[in-house]
Design a protein around this motif. Structure first.
Motif, PDB file in Angstrom:
ATOM      1  N   ILE A  10       0.881  -1.163   0.000  1.00 37.73           N
ATOM      2  CA  ILE A  10       0.000   0.000   0.000  1.00 37.73           C
ATOM      3  C   ILE A  10       0.917   1.211   0.000  1.00 37.73           C
ATOM      4  O   ILE A  10       1.782   1.348   0.866  1.00 37.73           O
ATOM      5  CB  ILE A  10      -0.901   0.016   1.261  1.00 37.73           C
ATOM      6  CG1 ILE A  10      -1.705  -1.269   1.390  1.00 37.73           C
ATOM      7  CG2 ILE A  10      -1.787   1.261   1.270  1.00 37.73           C
ATOM      8  CD1 ILE A  10      -2.625  -1.583   0.258  1.00 37.73           C
ATOM      9  N   VAL A 114       3.021  -3.114   4.118  1.00 43.60           N
ATOM     10  CA  VAL A 114       2.414  -4.394   3.760  1.00 43.60           C
ATOM     11  C   VAL A 114       1.928  -5.042   5.050  1.00 43.60           C
ATOM     12  O   VAL A 114       2.649  -5.050   6.051  1.00 43.60           O
ATOM     13  CB  VAL A 114       3.421  -5.322   3.052  1.00 43.60           C
ATOM     14  CG1 VAL A 114       2.841  -6.701   2.841  1.00 43.60           C
ATOM     15  CG2 VAL A 114       3.858  -4.728   1.733  1.00 43.60           C
ATOM     16  N   ASP A 118      -2.631  -8.245   3.382  1.00 43.33           N
ATOM     17  CA  ASP A 118      -2.274  -7.952   1.989  1.00 43.33           C
ATOM     18  C   ASP A 118      -1.596  -9.166   1.353  1.00 43.33           C
ATOM     19  O   ASP A 118      -1.897  -9.535   0.213  1.00 43.33           O
ATOM     20  CB  ASP A 118      -1.316  -6.759   1.903  1.00 43.33           C
ATOM     21  CG  ASP A 118      -1.902  -5.465   2.427  1.00 43.33           C
ATOM     22  OD1 ASP A 118      -3.130  -5.262   2.297  1.00 43.33           O
ATOM     23  OD2 ASP A 118      -1.128  -4.657   2.978  1.00 43.33           O
ATOM     24  N   HIS A 122      -3.021 -11.589  -1.701  1.00 38.45           N
ATOM     25  CA  HIS A 122      -2.229 -11.826  -2.893  1.00 38.45           C
ATOM     26  C   HIS A 122      -2.042 -13.323  -3.137  1.00 38.45           C
ATOM     27  O   HIS A 122      -2.186 -13.794  -4.265  1.00 38.45           O
ATOM     28  CB  HIS A 122      -0.862 -11.148  -2.794  1.00 38.45           C
ATOM     29  CG  HIS A 122       0.030 -11.539  -3.917  1.00 38.45           C
ATOM     30  ND1 HIS A 122      -0.132 -11.037  -5.191  1.00 38.45           N
ATOM     31  CD2 HIS A 122       1.042 -12.432  -3.981  1.00 38.45           C
ATOM     32  CE1 HIS A 122       0.763 -11.602  -5.973  1.00 38.45           C
ATOM     33  NE2 HIS A 122       1.486 -12.438  -5.263  1.00 38.45           N
TER      34      HIS A 122
END
Length: 134
Positions: A10, A114, A118, A122
């Motif tokens: 991010i 992160v 996250d 992913h």
């Protein structure tokens, strides 16, 4: 090919200065729908304050959040990572240090963050794509 932190981090990190209050941090977290705020002194990352910090160090002790300075309840020293770190290495770093959030720093400058969520998102997406194209 390794997936790197810069691929999933991010980039718009919410930050706060150490002289602000726990109440200020809680408001920022609520406004942005996040569970932590990176603590910055000028341009230097010096800590992180998390929901867990607020619960354990402020609420559980029944201390008014408007009276507690961030610098007194933040988690420090902070563990960081570089943008070119593979996510597998980031997961290992997070596991070894028992942390769920990893600020990403490049040349001393905060460039992202992160979270374990996250990474999980992913990995789930990667797994689904692999299943679809089997």
């Amino acid at each position: 090919m390794d997936i790197l932190l810069k691929d999933i981090m991010i980039r718009n990190v919410v930050t706060i200065s150490p002289d602000k209050t726990a109440q200020d941090a809680a408001r920022l977290m609520a406004e942005h729908g996040i569970g932590s705020v990176v603590v910055m002194d000028s341009d230097k990352v010096i800590g992180i304050i998390t929901e867990r910090d607020l619960v354990r160090k402020v609420c559980a002790k029944d201390i008014p959040s408007s009276k507690v300075k961030i610098q007194d309840v933040m988690s420090a020293p902070i563990i960081t990572a570089e943008p070119d770190l593979p996510i597998e290495a980031a997961v290992q770093r997070m596991f070894n240090n028992k942390i769920r959030r990893l600020p990403v720093v490049e040349n001393g400058k905060l460039v992202g963050i992160v979270t374990i969520s996250d990474i999980a998102k992913h990995m789930r997406t990667k797994w689904l794509i692999e299943k679809i194209f089997e």
